[in-house]
Design an enzyme around this catalytic site. Structure first.
Site: not given
Length: 513
Positions: A121, A134, A268
């Site tokens: 991550k 990101g 999600d």
């Protein structure tokens, strides 16, 4: 670590976009896109979870493993990818989302055949990053590492964290969404789970009307994560949905037991296999408040407040039911199962609360007792964890004012002491209905009520120290969270200090990370 044991079962089964492009785009009819992590030139290891590494079969760490932990210079057998999913965010359909900064390394099996998925991550953008970069920052990475491990040792189903590595770069984040972005140290965390499949994976395929791929994914999930299901045809998919409901209800009960508030229960962020996943603006309860949300983005509606988590999980299951309808094709079954979810959750919740109070079983009047307790907790602003710690030790000879001052965030008054005394009298009367001894009752309480919880202000202090290159607080927290049912450090088992009430990150946070 034994990195050669990492396999790529998911990639071997499902279609994917193999272009490797970082272009942010929609990817219909595929479940993943291959993508390369950005790579970092000056990684520095902050934390490595030796116990988890051994548990998963990766083995011991040595210095040569650092490039893998930093998603840099990867072994030849590791083929990295990101998955696509969709979801409802704050109650609204958001369409395709996907893992914008979570990149999969694959999975590994230990000697007992247990499978663990690995993902980075913060290792760079993927085709699902939308307008984001990101990256992740040390602040959020350390929060996820410590809180997921804290939940593991509390006995709450959760993803876990293997490592944190500083990337050597600065990442710009607007922590409070107030137009004041600041540079923060960048970091990469490796997290692990039995499965990272989410409700949103199924929502995406259903929305795209890709029933063939939806069927394949559901069959894969059943075969790999629901081995108890032996039925065939549409009955298999009914049993699958019912099992997901049961796992979700059990998770919600555990969140209530320890006082955990997730903060962003979008579909999600809901795990198919009943894990706590995606640690963002979470919090453990300080003062008991059913309306508390740790997420500034959740104001003023407080959709994801502590007391609404069971209701929201049921709403999210409705969305999963809609996604699975093409396979189940039985609206009556889905409606019945979802209506039963509430009864199933409350049955587990009440049994859990009975254990927290040291009651061996439930009685007909316990609903009234629990309601009386909730009113007391709210009116007197009592600390959720500390209340049960003190209650476990309570007897009629103990000092009432001392009890109150240890657990209340309000000013001591004769009226508040009287309310507490009245409740304690009713508690003793209810406990006397047990067929077990007081000592056995207290043992039951000790198993259900943690002595230590990882409060946000403790995380805040730890993060500030680590930023300065210090690890004393970090090491103490690691020791404490691994032994939550013991009081290792008495200074951690106290109310949140008043000076932290309005400090960003000590009570409420934004979704920014």
């Amino acid at each position: 670590m034994n990195l050669q044991n990492i396999t790529q079962q998911y990639l071997d089964i499902f279609p994917g976009d193999l272009s490797g492009s970082l272009q942010q785009r929609q990817t219909p009819n595929v479940l993943y896109s291959t993508v390369k992590p950005v790579g970092f030139a000056r990684p520095k290891l902050i934390l490595f979870n030796e116990e988890l590494s051994q548990h998963t079969g990766l083995g011991k760490f040595d210095d040569e493993d650092l490039p893998f932990l930093a998603a840099t210079d990867l072994p030849a057998n590791v083929r990295t990818y990101a998955t696509a999913y969709a979801g409802h965010q704050f109650g609204n359909w958001a369409g395709q989302l996907g893992d914008g900064r979570a990149i999969y390394a694959g999975e590994i099996k230990d000697e007992n055949g247990r499978t663990t998925e690995l993902q980075w991550k913060g290792a760079g953008a993927t085709p699902y990053s939308r307008s984001a970069d990101g990256r992740a920052v040390l602040r959020s990475s350390l929060r996820e590492y410590l809180m997921s491990e804290a939940m593991w040792y509390l006995g709450v189903p959760t993803t876990r964290s293997l490592s944190i590595v500083l990337t050597g770069e600065q990442v710009i984040r607007d922590m409070m969404y107030d137009g004041n972005p600041q540079p923060e140290p960048g970091a990469v965390v490796i997290r692990t789970a039995e499965s990272f499949l989410r409700f949103g994976h199924f929502e995406l395929l259903s929305a795209q009307k890709d029933i063939a791929l939806l069927t394949e994914l559901t069959d894969f999930a059943i075969a790999n994560y629901f081995p108890e299901i032996r039925t065939e045809g549409s009955l298999k998919y009914r049993d699958f949905f019912a099992s997901v409901c049961r796992k979700t209800a059990a998770l919600m009960s555990e969140w209530f037991r320890v006082g955990f508030v997730h903060g962003v229960m979008n579909t999600d962020n809901m795990s198919l296999v009943g894990l706590t996943i995606d640690y963002g603006p979470f919090s453990m309860l300080d003062s008991y408040d059913l309306n508390f949300t740790p997420n500034t983005t959740d104001l003023p509606g407080r959709r994801y407040a502590f007391g609404k988590q069971a209701q929201i999980s049921q709403w999210n299951l409705w969305q999963l039911a809609n996604a699975l309808f093409p396979l189940i094709e039985n609206a009556d079954f889905l409606e019945k199962t979802l209506n039963e979810y509430s009864d199933h959750f409350w049955q587990q919740h009440d049994c859990m609360m009975a254990s927290k109070f040291g009651f061996e079983n439930l009685t007909e009047k316990d609903d009234e007792f629990f309601t009386e307790w909730q009113k007391l907790m709210t009116d007197l602003q009592l600390d959720y964890t500390l209340f049960f710690t003190e209650l476990e030790k309570w007897d009629e000879s103990a000092g009432l004012q001392d009890f109150f001052e240890k657990v209340s965030y309000s000013v001591t008054t004769d009226e508040s002491l009287s309310k507490l005394n009245d409740f304690l009298i009713s508690y003793i009367e209810r406990r006397n209905l047990n067929n077990i001894t007081i000592a056995e009752s207290r043992m039951l309480m000790a198993k259900s009520n943690p002595r230590f919880i990882l409060r946000n202000y403790l995380l805040f202090e730890c993060i500030e120290e680590v930023k300065r290159g210090e690890k004393n607080m970090l090491n103490k927290l690691l020791h404490a969270l691994q032994n939550p049912y013991q009081e290792i450090y008495p200074e951690f088992s106290v109310k949140r200090p008043l000076g932290y009430d309005d400090v960003s990150g000590c009570s409420m946070l934004s979704c920014s990370s």
